[in-house]
Design an enzyme around this catalytic site. Structure first.
Site, short mmCIF file in Angstrom:
data_model
loop_
_atom_site.label_atom_id
_atom_site.label_comp_id
_atom_site.label_asym_id
_atom_site.label_seq_id
_atom_site.Cartn_x
_atom_site.Cartn_y
_atom_site.Cartn_z
CD GLU A 4 4.12 0.75 6.92
OE1 GLU A 4 5.04 1.07 7.69
OE2 GLU A 4 3.65 1.53 6.05
CD GLU A 5 2.60 4.26 4.20
OE1 GLU A 5 2.56 4.93 5.23
OE2 GLU A 5 3.60 4.14 3.49
CG HIS B 177 3.71 9.48 3.27
ND1 HIS B 177 3.26 9.31 4.57
CD2 HIS B 177 4.22 8.27 2.91
CE1 HIS B 177 3.49 8.08 4.97
NE2 HIS B 177 4.07 7.42 3.97
CG ASP C 128 -0.18 0.04 2.53
OD1 ASP C 128 0.69 -0.82 2.73
OD2 ASP C 128 -0.46 0.92 3.37
CG ASP D 197 6.56 4.53 2.43
OD1 ASP D 197 6.65 3.33 2.71
OD2 ASP D 197 6.14 5.39 3.23
#
Length: 410
Positions: free
Chosen positions: A177-178, A382, A82, A143
């Site tokens: 995970e985020e 992000h 993710d 990421d």
């Protein structure tokens, strides 16, 4: 290691929208994570790795069998599918800059944005490298698709070079995970590893051995709505209550004002209307006991507001997210020691560092699988200003290979 193949895999992965969403309760929270998982399964099977599967939760687990029967330790690597919901990951259009010449990098489709040397000092050390940026309209997804690409290149390299001795190697790909749910459905007994490493860090040559401890506070402000023409003495405006709540939060304890080992309170979403509003606040500290005083500050503000807005109600719900991996790693000191040795075997001096955030490694370590975090060439995560460095990703593959050798000798 195959540099071009690593790049092509990364570009393929970032084009799949895997944005996580904390607005739904399903796991994974977005269909793109399942799509990317299916692609990874197909690519691993194409390498003749037979023991690979995507479970009902979208988690992918594969095993590269041992070719050294004397090896005792089972080594795992981890990355997550993710990407952050803070910036959209839909229609990512990566831009590849070969032999970066230095200076600011304007983003192709957004004239208002540029990655500048003034605000991104690490650019000075990347002259001559290959960089991958966004077009300015989305995040990139390094990421953690950089970590996924690193793991896939490492796996293919081991399959293509069977003379490299190693024990069993697990490849673990997680979802969400985020939003703090990364290992929610991971069966540690099924992974059955002695140690794990996440490829989910920035830059190069860092070994992250501490993360924040983290809680999430959900502030629910309940007001009373009525037509504004007859609102006097009757309306209780939850929007005004939310504004007052945010105004009372200490600005000195915010991510904008802190660094190093100093924790923070971070309001990051605000939604609602007159009848009801909701604020989500991240609580972060390297020392777990400090989270409770942060939570108490929020409760104190809530009680004050209820007195100022008679009839209004403010609920503070605090949920555990993850804990500092420091204590868990101390129980298996080789996890960090071998990461240090892997870098030094390559003639590099690693930096033992801390993360002002978390990884799946935080929860994996807490659940008994020691999992330090390693660099994977990510920068400005992000954000539409995000970029990745191919050379640093390749360097991470080389570190992973040395870890395979070290644990194969253990």
């Amino acid at each position: 290691m195959n540099r071009q193949r690593l790049l092509e895999h990364f570009l393929q992965y970032v084009r799949i929208d895997t944005t996580a969403s904390d607005k739904v309760s399903t796991y994974p929270s977005s269909p793109g994570q399942l799509e990317l998982g299916r692609l990874i399964v197909a690519q691993l099977r194409a390498l003749n790795i037979a023991d690979v599967a995507q479970d009902e939760h979208g988690i992918v687990l594969a095993t590269i069998p041992a070719n050294n029967q004397q090896a005792k330790a089972v080594l795992a690597f981890n990355a997550h599918f993710d990407t952050s919901p803070e910036t959209t990951g839909k229609d990512v259009r990566p831009q590849v800059i070969e032999k970066y010449a230095g200076g600011d990098i304007p983003l192709q489709n957004n004239s208002n944005l540029a990655i500048t040397v003034d605000k991104c000092a690490e650019l000075k050390n990347l002259v001559g490298k290959t960089l991958i940026t966004t077009d300015g309209n989305t995040l990139l997804g390094g990421d953690d698709k950089a970590g996924i690409a690193i793991m896939m290149e490492l796996a293919q390299h081991l399959i293509e070079n069977p003379t490299i001795p190693h024990g069993p190697i697990r490849l673990l790909f997680t979802c969400d995970e985020e939003i703090g749910r990364g290992v929610q459905h991971v069966d540690i007994k099924r992974v059955a590893a002695d140690v794990c490493y996440t490829f989910d860090g920035g830059g190069q040559n860092e070994v992250d051995m501490e993360t924040f401890s983290a809680d999430l506070a959900v502030i629910v402000l309940n007001g009373v709505n009525i037509h504004p023409s007859i609102a006097k003495g009757k309306m209780i405006n939850a929007v005004r209550m939310a504004g007052a709540f945010l105004e009372r939060m200490p600005r000195a304890v915010s991510p904008e004002q802190t660094d190093g080992r100093v924790g923070f309170l971070h309001p990051y979403t605000l939604e609602g209307g007159v009848a009801k509003a909701e604020i989500k606040v991240l609580l972060r500290s390297f020392e777990t006991p400090d989270l409770e005083p942060f939570a108490q500050q929020l409760r104190d503000i809530a009680r004050t507001l209820e007195a100022e807005f008679p009839g209004g109600k403010v609920e503070v719900q605090v949920k555990k997210q993850y804990r500092n991996m420091r204590e868990g790693l101390a129980r298996e000191p080789r996890a960090v020691e071998f990461a240090v040795q892997a870098h030094r075997r390559l003639g590099r001096e690693p930096k033992l560092s801390i993360i002002r955030g978390g990884t799946d490694g935080s929860q994996l370590t807490e659940r008994g699988l020691p999992t330090p975090n390693l660099s994977s060439g990510q920068h400005n995560i992000h954000s539409p200003l995000e970029f990745a460095c191919l050379d640093e990703m390749l360097a991470a593959c080389e570190v992973g290979l040395e870890l395979v050798k070290l644990w194969g000798e253990a």
